[in-house]
Design a protein around this motif. Structure first.
Motif, mmCIF file in Angstrom:
data_model
loop_
_atom_site.group_PDB
_atom_site.id
_atom_site.type_symbol
_atom_site.label_atom_id
_atom_site.label_comp_id
_atom_site.label_asym_id
_atom_site.label_seq_id
_atom_site.Cartn_x
_atom_site.Cartn_y
_atom_site.Cartn_z
ATOM 1 N N VAL A 125 -9.889 8.499 -1.984
ATOM 2 C CA VAL A 125 -9.073 7.804 -1.436
ATOM 3 C C VAL A 125 -8.186 6.013 -1.103
ATOM 4 N N GLY A 126 -9.788 5.768 -1.604
ATOM 5 C CA GLY A 126 -9.468 3.979 -1.097
ATOM 6 C C GLY A 126 -8.511 3.655 -2.474
ATOM 7 N N GLY A 127 -8.050 4.507 -3.428
ATOM 8 C CA GLY A 127 -7.925 3.874 -4.392
ATOM 9 C C GLY A 127 -6.122 4.774 -4.443
ATOM 10 N N PHE A 128 -6.023 5.231 -3.240
ATOM 11 C CA PHE A 128 -4.333 5.490 -2.721
ATOM 12 C C PHE A 128 -3.610 4.570 -2.746
ATOM 13 N N SER A 129 -2.208 4.711 -3.089
ATOM 14 C CA SER A 129 -1.169 4.086 -2.303
ATOM 15 C C SER A 129 -0.463 4.398 -0.900
ATOM 16 N N LEU A 130 0.146 3.592 -0.376
ATOM 17 C CA LEU A 130 0.655 3.821 0.610
ATOM 18 C C LEU A 130 0.909 5.343 0.869
ATOM 19 N N GLY A 131 2.103 5.792 0.072
ATOM 20 C CA GLY A 131 2.427 7.087 0.457
ATOM 21 C C GLY A 131 1.914 8.091 0.617
ATOM 22 N N MET A 132 0.804 7.709 -0.969
ATOM 23 C CA MET A 132 -0.571 8.564 -1.082
ATOM 24 C C MET A 132 -1.086 9.367 -0.256
ATOM 25 N N GLY A 133 -1.801 8.161 1.022
ATOM 26 C CA GLY A 133 -1.884 8.254 1.829
ATOM 27 C C GLY A 133 -1.366 9.282 3.626
ATOM 28 N N GLN A 134 -0.042 8.754 3.282
ATOM 29 C CA GLN A 134 0.417 9.426 4.427
ATOM 30 C C GLN A 134 0.582 10.476 3.892
ATOM 31 N N ARG A 135 0.800 11.482 2.619
ATOM 32 C CA ARG A 135 0.899 12.883 2.207
ATOM 33 C C ARG A 135 -0.669 13.151 2.205
ATOM 34 N N LEU A 136 -1.953 12.201 2.566
ATOM 35 C CA LEU A 136 -2.905 13.322 2.952
ATOM 36 C C LEU A 136 -2.968 13.105 4.381
ATOM 37 N N GLY A 137 -2.372 12.258 4.859
ATOM 38 C CA GLY A 137 -2.545 12.668 6.527
ATOM 39 C C GLY A 137 -1.541 14.091 6.767
ATOM 40 N N VAL A 138 -0.935 13.424 6.464
ATOM 41 C CA VAL A 138 0.253 15.299 6.377
ATOM 42 C C VAL A 138 -0.429 16.340 6.171
ATOM 43 N N ALA A 139 -1.113 16.522 5.120
ATOM 44 C CA ALA A 139 -1.993 17.264 4.753
ATOM 45 C C ALA A 139 -3.325 17.707 4.842
#
Length: 310
Positions: A125-139
């Motif tokens: 997760v440390g390499g995720f972009s802000l948008g990818m992090g948001q998608r993970l948060g929604v998941a």
């Protein structure tokens, strides 16, 4: 359903939330708006039991959040997308949440596919972009298949495709009878997504209304009229309490009459109309009008004028 009843939160001498009362109902996307420092984040934290109210109470599906035996199955939340161990993969992050809440492994795969993270699910997760992090948060919020969702700025960092995806997802959830409580600073997106609005300013609820009623309330009461005989129509419309401007040839903006009244005048005088459109304020215009006295941090317009001119 989320019920906020007479909730106050004080930090020493500062009142962050002041006697707030509102209900977030199922089957609707309820937008939560307010200027910076208005008390939105504090209110969301109290809904999720992360902060205790100084007075009043908050119930989620009839109970305090902490009283639910399996809270992740009752309420899905996204408050801070970066609150993830950066050394874990997206899959392992969700799996850890699932195993500690009695959620089957197959649900992890389902939400990964739902938010579009299949290709990066095994990456840290440390390499995720802000948008990818948001998608993970929604998941993570959807992991327990909850009936209620509390989402703070879920579209932050998403590209246009991602913004459209989250909008469609929320509409599908409320169509299924779920409760969605959503905050965002993107007024244009909130206007497309929310059915109902709760607006807070300086800790107090200053509006609790449907989106349609809110924007209509702050309508500029202007009607746009297009006609080939615009000059003739203008002379017929102007009166003691009616003003008419002509921004361009063939176009009139009428203040003081409804579209119905204008249509009747045009009809009686056999003037065909190409357009007859009431101008309703956008959500951004209505919000700025309502909260102009509730903004904690602001810059005087003269300062902006001086800066841009220098």
């Amino acid at each position: 359903m989320i019920e906020v009843v007479g909730v106050t939160k004080r930090y020493g001498d500062r009142v962050a939330v002041d006697d707030a009362t509102f209900t977030v109902r199922p089957g609707l996307v309820t937008g939560f708006l307010g200027p910076n420092g208005a008390g939105k984040s504090t209110t969301m934290r109290m809904i999720l039991g992360l902060d205790a109210p100084t007075a009043g109470e908050v119930r989620v599906n009839g109970k305090r959040y902490a009283d639910h035996a399996a809270p992740l199955r009752e309420v899905g939340a996204l408050l801070e997308a970066k609150a993830v161990h950066t050394g874990r993969s997206a899959y392992n992050h969700l799996l850890a949440l699932a195993l500690t809440h009695g959620i089957p492994r197959r649900r992890v795969d389902e939400v990964i596919d739902l938010v579009g993270l299949r290709e990066v699910a095994r990456k840290r997760v440390g390499g995720f972009s802000l948008g990818m992090g948001q998608r993970l948060g929604v998941a993570a919020a959807l992991l327990g298949d909850p009936h209620t969702l509390v989402l703070d700025e879920p579209v932050n960092g998403l590209d246009p495709e991602g913004v459209r995806w989250i909008r469609q997802l929320l509409r599908a959830l409320v169509a299924d009878g779920r409760t969605v409580f959503l905050s965002s600073h993107l007024m244009s997106e909130m206007e497309l997504t929310a059915d109902h609005l709760v607006i807070i300013g300086k800790g107090r609820v200053i509006a609790d209304t449907s989106m349609a009623d809110f924007t209509a309330r702050f309508s500029r009461k202007v009607v746009r009229v297009r006609a080939q005989e615009a000059g003739t129509l203008r002379d017929l419309l102007v009166g003691p309490e009616v003003s008419v401007t002509a921004p361009e040839t063939g176009l009139l903006e009428v203040h003081g009459l409804t579209s119905g009244e204008i249509g009747q005048i045009a009809c009686r005088n056999a003037i065909p109309l190409d357009e007859l459109t009431p101008v309703v304020a956008s959500l951004e215009e209505a919000f700025m009008d309502l909260t102009q006295d509730a903004v904690e941090f602001s810059v005087h317009p003269d300062v902006l004028t001086e800066r841009t001119a220098s």
